[in-house]
Design a protein around this motif. Structure first.
Motif, PDB file in Angstrom:
ATOM      1  N   VAL A 161       0.854  -1.189   0.000  1.00  0.00           N
ATOM      2  CA  VAL A 161       0.000   0.000   0.000  1.00  0.00           C
ATOM      3  C   VAL A 161       0.889   1.238   0.000  1.00  0.00           C
ATOM      4  CG1 VAL A 161      -1.713   1.312   1.299  1.00  0.00           C
ATOM      5  CG2 VAL A 161      -1.873  -1.179   1.188  1.00  0.00           C
ATOM      6  N   GLY A 162       0.597   2.187  -0.885  1.00  0.00           N
ATOM      7  CA  GLY A 162       1.391   3.411  -0.969  1.00  0.00           C
ATOM      8  C   GLY A 162       2.697   3.195  -1.715  1.00  0.00           C
ATOM      9  N   ARG A 204       3.920   4.506  -4.383  1.00  0.00           N
ATOM     10  CA  ARG A 204       3.778   4.289  -5.829  1.00  0.00           C
ATOM     11  C   ARG A 204       5.004   4.750  -6.603  1.00  0.00           C
ATOM     12  NH1 ARG A 204      -0.884   5.760  -3.531  1.00  0.00           N
ATOM     13  NH2 ARG A 204      -2.733   4.460  -3.828  1.00  0.00           N
ATOM     14  N   LEU A 261       2.145   7.249   4.444  1.00  0.00           N
ATOM     15  CA  LEU A 261       0.976   6.808   3.696  1.00  0.00           C
ATOM     16  C   LEU A 261      -0.076   7.908   3.683  1.00  0.00           C
ATOM     17  CD1 LEU A 261       0.575   3.113   4.926  1.00  0.00           C
ATOM     18  CD2 LEU A 261       1.948   4.017   3.052  1.00  0.00           C
ATOM     19  N   ASP A 320      -4.530   5.771   1.370  1.00  0.00           N
ATOM     20  CA  ASP A 320      -3.780   4.530   1.573  1.00  0.00           C
ATOM     21  C   ASP A 320      -4.170   3.868   2.891  1.00  0.00           C
ATOM     22  OD1 ASP A 320      -2.364   4.843  -0.806  1.00  0.00           O
ATOM     23  OD2 ASP A 320      -0.732   5.950   0.165  1.00  0.00           O
ATOM     24  N   ASP A 328      -7.627   2.336   2.679  1.00  0.00           N
ATOM     25  CA  ASP A 328      -7.571   1.066   1.945  1.00  0.00           C
ATOM     26  C   ASP A 328      -6.981  -0.044   2.812  1.00  0.00           C
ATOM     27  OD1 ASP A 328      -8.630   2.266  -0.273  1.00  0.00           O
ATOM     28  OD2 ASP A 328      -6.716   2.498  -1.321  1.00  0.00           O
TER      29      ASP A 328
END
Length: 476
Positions: free
Chosen positions: A31-32, A34, A168, A172, A175
């Motif tokens: 997660v995160g 990117r 994050l 994020d 999620d």
């Protein structure tokens, strides 16, 4: 010191805390981050290509540094060894390196050595890693929350790829907690989150995924215990959890809702009513600035704490303080700007929660400092003249006289070098003709500007060839 293989570690984590159970097993589950996971990125090439490049992961807690180390090991089918810089010494480092070297020579299997909090290693301990990294005996994955340019020795940093992890985002974190509720490794649909509870988890996290999952676990266990009829520590626990106990508990197979009230009690922290994207964001920061400007140190500290507890970006807070130092304190206390900038630098070097002390110190200084808005009024007045077209050519005696042909144009002719005159100042025009005699800076009698007033009047008197005006009578 941990010397478990990755698959053994996974087995142990399966019965561990929620954050360990939900640890991503591949880059696609991360997660995160990117910016680190894009196709062709150095990290993805390392994982998918099985290279030997060592990496230093720099970022705040709970952003995935340990997770990425595990993924590198699993994806490349290498042995995973972990050392904590808090407890390991040089002897431990050398033992792991010797084992990794022997394994590589005998079986061809490489080792990923993960060192958490590498900034806590001494220079000697970090130097002990250099031969193994340079010769490829281990693939080093080192994690740090502190600036590696200050905390990691240069030779080790130069042999490693530096990857910076970001906190994050709110999306994020949202999620992540929703995944924890639905994933079989988490609560497998046995739990639901109300919108208020989810938003509170996002606020509590401060961009730290582990913190969010830890808070969720506390609330979830309390809600599930209440559903089973177990006392969770309050007369209204079942009602807070949304459990109807009239028929002995929740229906079989029915998801248990986790509500804000029970979550607050489980983590012992009240929800801060603060919308970072809405009116509350602007209202609170406005009150923060006006409290410092108005000299109310207690109110200013309240709003600082309120923003930090709500998960406001502390860099935004630091930037607002730097602006206030010039706009509202200015030359009444010239050192205030340095205090504000130092607090912002401390935030970058140390991070939260410790950096809140530096921010609080700066808030106290700025609030107690004498105030003057002459800096902003001076630059605004000068800007207004420029925008109005009051420009005028630069006086010829001030123009650059260093290039060939400048003398023929009269550039620099007649310039008086101030250091050649008493007091380091001499009568001379610096502004364009159209602005000669314009006074932009008008100091007040507050703080340092009491002395600045006398100095400004003296300098203007000498520069313009007139005696300085006497200071204004404070009594009117």
């Amino acid at each position: 010191m941990s010397l478990f293989d990755a698959d053994v570690t996974d087995t142990l984590a399966a019965s561990g805390p929620l954050a360990a159970r939900l640890r991503p097993r591949s880059l696609d589950e991360v997660v995160g981050q990117r910016h680190l996971l894009a196709e062709g990125s150095p990290l993805r090439r390392l994982v998918e290509g099985g290279g030997t490049t060592s990496v230093v992961l720099w970022g705040p807690p709970g952003t995935g540094k340990t997770t990425l180390a595990h993924i590198v090991s699993r994806a490349t089918r290498r042995r995973f060894r972990e050392l904590s810089a808090v407890t390991a010494g040089v002897k431990d480092v050398r033992a792991v390196i010797d084992e990794a070297r022997d394994t590589l020579f005998m079986s061809g299997v490489r080792t990923v050595l993960f060192i958490d909090e590498v900034h806590r290693f001494t220079r000697t301990q970090q130097d002990a890693l250099l031969p193994s990294v340079e010769k490829g005996w281990v693939t080093l994955v080192a994690a740090t929350t502190e600036n590696p340019f200050f905390s990691v020795v240069a030779p080790l940093l130069s042999r490693s790829l530096l990857l910076t992890l970001e906190p994050l985002s709110d999306a994020d974190i949202a999620d992540l907690v929703e995944r924890a509720v639905a994933d079989p490794r988490g609560y497998g649909g046995r739990l639901t989150l109300t919108e208020e509870a989810r938003d509170h988890l996002v606020r509590l996290s401060g961009g730290d995924g582990r913190r969010a999952l830890t808070a969720l676990e506390a609330g979830a266990e309390a809600a599930l215990a209440a559903a089973r009829g177990v006392d969770t520590g309050g007369p209204d626990a079942d009602a807070d959890a949304g459990i109807d106990t009239a028929d002995g508990g929740d229906s079989v197979g029915e998801a248990v809702p986790l509500r804000l009230e029970l979550l607050e009690r489980a983590v012992d922290r009240s929800a801060v009513r603060y919308d970072r994207e809405g009116d509350q964001h602007y209202d609170v920061v406005s009150a923060f600035i006006k409290s410092m400007r108005g000299g109310d140190v207690d109110a200013a500290l309240h709003y600082l704490a309120r923003m930090l507890e709500a998960g406001e970006d502390p860099r935004f807070v630091a930037r607002r303080m730097i602006i206030l130092a010039s706009e509202d304190v200015g030359m009444a206390d010239p050192g205030a700007l340095g205090v504000a900038v130092s607090a912002a630098q401390a935030l970058e070097l140390v991070g939260l929660p410790e950096a809140r002390l530096a921010l609080a110190q700066a808030v106290i200084h700025l609030t107690l400092a004498p105030k003057s808005n002459t800096v902003i009024t001076a630059i605004d007045a000068a800007t207004a003249d420029v925008r109005a077209g009051r420009l005028g050519p630069v006086p010829s005696h001030l123009r650059d006289a260093h290039y060939r042909g400048a003398a023929r144009l009269g550039h620099g002719a007649g310039y008086r070098y101030p250091h050649d005159y008493p007091d380091g100042v001499v009568r001379q025009q610096y502004a364009p003709d159209v602005l000669a005699g314009s006074d932009y800076y008008r100091p007040t009698g507050h703080g340092f500007e009491r002395r600045a007033t006398e100095r400004v009047e003296f300098l203007r008197g000498v520069l313009r060839g007139r005696p300085p005006e006497p200071p204004a009578d404070p009594a009117g």
